[in-house]
Write a protein that holds these residues in place. Structure first.
Motif, short mmCIF file in Angstrom:
data_model
loop_
_atom_site.label_atom_id
_atom_site.label_comp_id
_atom_site.label_asym_id
_atom_site.label_seq_id
_atom_site.Cartn_x
_atom_site.Cartn_y
_atom_site.Cartn_z
N MET A 101 -2.02 41.54 -7.93
CA MET A 101 -2.84 40.86 -6.92
C MET A 101 -3.18 41.79 -5.76
O MET A 101 -2.31 42.45 -5.19
N GLY A 102 -4.46 41.87 -5.46
CA GLY A 102 -4.94 42.73 -4.38
C GLY A 102 -5.24 44.15 -4.82
O GLY A 102 -5.76 44.94 -4.02
N LYS A 103 -4.96 44.49 -6.07
CA LYS A 103 -5.19 45.85 -6.57
C LYS A 103 -6.58 45.96 -7.21
O LYS A 103 -7.20 44.95 -7.55
N PRO A 104 -7.09 47.18 -7.40
CA PRO A 104 -8.43 47.34 -7.99
C PRO A 104 -8.52 46.73 -9.39
O PRO A 104 -7.59 46.87 -10.20
N ILE A 105 -9.60 46.06 -9.65
CA ILE A 105 -9.80 45.41 -10.94
C ILE A 105 -9.98 46.47 -12.03
O ILE A 105 -10.79 47.39 -11.91
N GLY A 106 -9.19 46.34 -13.08
CA GLY A 106 -9.30 47.24 -14.22
C GLY A 106 -8.78 48.64 -13.97
O GLY A 106 -9.13 49.56 -14.71
N LYS A 107 -7.90 48.81 -12.95
CA LYS A 107 -7.44 50.17 -12.65
C LYS A 107 -5.99 50.20 -12.16
O LYS A 107 -5.48 51.27 -11.85
N HIS A 108 -5.34 49.05 -12.05
CA HIS A 108 -4.05 49.03 -11.36
C HIS A 108 -2.91 49.60 -12.19
O HIS A 108 -1.96 50.13 -11.64
N ALA A 109 -2.95 49.50 -13.52
CA ALA A 109 -1.86 49.97 -14.38
C ALA A 109 -2.15 51.40 -14.85
O ALA A 109 -3.09 51.63 -15.61
#
Length: 218
Positions: A101-109
């Motif tokens: 939650m709150g992290k860039p969409i499609g890039k957090h992992a």
């Protein structure tokens, strides 16, 4: 006698043959034995959709305020074949979702190969975006590799979001929508007789307030 009878019978038979032939010819000409064929069907009248037919239900802020992470964990069990949500969890078919939650969409992992449909979406995972994603992944990012159909119940989505926030934190929830203000009592229309309650209130307002008694001298 016989010649006359034979002649008459021959003419009757000939007349019958002519009548039958005429009936066949006219039937073929006018296609009397076939249904009429309409080249183009008539147009259909499409009815207008009724406005306000479905209840939208509580807003997302209200749902999240009442959301239960424990209930969300039970719903998230449907996702564990592809995802983990614990800190340091491994990526599987889908990425680890800890702290999403709150992290860039499609890039957090880190290290996960996202689809271009998701990684190119842009923005961060807001609660509104996560709710839309959980409701219909393909509708949110057309071309995503995720095959999950989505969660149809808003309460289930809110509980899953609460579970995700409990695992890694996230921004504050959006505030619940303010309830609609009740209509104020209508003021009396000029020229109309006031009601008994209004008259009593007016009389009370017109009465002078008693002044404080003067101080008593010793």
């Amino acid at each position: 006698m016989d010649d006359r009878f034979n002649t008459a019978a021959g003419w009757v038979l000939f007349a019958g043959i002519v009548a039958l032939g005429g009936s066949i010819v006219s039937g073929m000409y006018f296609a009397a034995d076939k249904h009429a064929h309409v080249e183009e069907p008539g147009f259909f009248i499409q009815g207008e959709a009724e406005e306000g037919g479905a209840d939208a239900g509580p807003d997302l802020g209200t749902l999240l305020a009442a959301a239960d992470p424990a209930a969300g964990e039970k719903v998230f069990a449907k996702c564990t074949a592809c995802h983990t949500a614990n800190q340091g969890g491994a990526n599987g078919i889908g990425p680890n979702l800890y702290g999403i939650m709150g992290k860039p969409i499609g890039k957090h992992a880190a290290g996960f190969a996202y689809s271009s449909a998701l990684s190119g979406h842009g923005g961060n995972w807001t609660y509104e975006d996560m709710d839309a994603w959980l409701a219909n992944p393909r509708g949110f990012a057309n071309g995503t590799k995720m095959s999950f159909a989505g969660l149809s119940k808003p309460e289930d989505r809110a509980n899953v979001i609460a579970f995700l926030k409990a695992n890694g934190g996230g921004p504050d929830y959006p505030a619940p929508a303010a309830p609609a203000a009740e209509d104020e009592a209508a003021a009396p229309v000029e020229g109309e007789e006031p009601t008994e309650a209004e008259a009593a209130g007016a009389m009370g307002a017109d009465e002078p307030v008693a002044e404080e008694a003067a101080a008593v001298t010793s």
